[in-house]
Scaffold this motif. Structure first.
Motif, short mmCIF file in Angstrom:
data_model
loop_
_atom_site.label_atom_id
_atom_site.label_comp_id
_atom_site.label_asym_id
_atom_site.label_seq_id
_atom_site.Cartn_x
_atom_site.Cartn_y
_atom_site.Cartn_z
N PHE A 17 0.83 -1.21 0.00
CA PHE A 17 0.00 0.00 0.00
C PHE A 17 0.86 1.26 0.00
CE2 PHE A 17 -3.44 -2.76 1.82
CZ PHE A 17 -4.33 -2.60 0.77
N ALA A 18 1.97 1.23 0.71
CA ALA A 18 2.87 2.39 0.75
C ALA A 18 3.40 2.70 -0.65
CB ALA A 18 4.02 2.15 1.71
N ARG A 19 3.82 1.68 -1.37
CA ARG A 19 4.33 1.90 -2.73
C ARG A 19 3.21 2.38 -3.65
NH1 ARG A 19 7.26 -2.74 -1.28
NH2 ARG A 19 5.83 -4.08 -2.41
N LEU A 20 2.00 1.83 -3.48
CA LEU A 20 0.88 2.28 -4.30
C LEU A 20 0.52 3.74 -4.00
CD1 LEU A 20 -1.44 -0.85 -4.12
CD2 LEU A 20 -0.17 -0.04 -6.11
N CYS A 21 0.80 4.19 -2.79
CA CYS A 21 0.52 5.58 -2.40
C CYS A 21 1.66 6.53 -2.74
CB CYS A 21 0.23 5.65 -0.90
SG CYS A 21 -1.34 4.91 -0.43
N GLY A 22 2.72 6.01 -3.34
CA GLY A 22 3.79 6.88 -3.80
C GLY A 22 5.01 6.97 -2.91
N ARG A 31 7.92 3.53 7.42
CA ARG A 31 6.52 3.88 7.72
C ARG A 31 5.72 2.63 8.05
NH1 ARG A 31 3.44 7.23 10.22
NH2 ARG A 31 1.46 7.63 9.21
N ALA A 64 -3.11 0.97 7.05
CA ALA A 64 -2.93 1.24 5.62
C ALA A 64 -3.49 2.62 5.25
CB ALA A 64 -3.59 0.15 4.79
N GLY A 65 -4.59 3.00 5.88
CA GLY A 65 -5.18 4.31 5.61
C GLY A 65 -4.35 5.46 6.14
N LEU A 67 -0.91 5.49 6.12
CA LEU A 67 0.44 5.44 5.55
C LEU A 67 0.94 6.80 5.08
CD1 LEU A 67 0.28 2.07 3.65
CD2 LEU A 67 2.00 2.69 5.35
N THR A 68 0.08 7.56 4.46
CA THR A 68 0.50 8.84 3.88
C THR A 68 0.27 10.02 4.83
OG1 THR A 68 -1.65 9.13 2.82
CG2 THR A 68 0.10 8.05 1.53
N PRO A 70 -2.53 11.34 6.31
CA PRO A 70 -3.55 12.28 5.83
C PRO A 70 -3.94 13.28 6.92
CG PRO A 70 -4.55 10.18 6.36
CD PRO A 70 -3.06 10.00 6.48
#
Length: 80
Positions: A17-22, A31, A64-65, A67-68, A70
């Motif tokens: 998920f981290a890689r999918l989020c950039g 992270r 997972a939500g 990770l970035t 928000p």
């Protein structure tokens, strides 16, 4: 249903998920590891998600939500 892949470990799910989020490079592992510890999943991080209890899967899904990092996170029935 939670959005985690049951065949991947908790660590693999968060890194995917981290890689999918950039996220890239060392930030991915750092992270993922940080969130696994924060959600008390460090001891189960290398087990397949299918072996997790329902509560553990929900915590992994919430991690997972986040990770970035928000600013706002809307949860729809997080305790279902």
């Amino acid at each position: 249903y939670v959005s985690v892949d049951q065949d991947l470990t908790g660590r693999q799910n968060l890194r995917l998920f981290a890689r999918l989020c950039g996220l890239r490079g060392a930030a991915v592992a750092a992270r993922a590891d940080e969130l696994l510890e924060r959600f008390d999943l460090g001891g189960a991080a290398d087990r397949p998600a299918r072996t997790y209890s329902g509560g553990m899967r929900r915590r992994l899904d919430l991690a997972a939500g986040l990770l970035t990092e928000p600013a706002v996170l809307l949860l729809d029935e997080p305790t279902t």
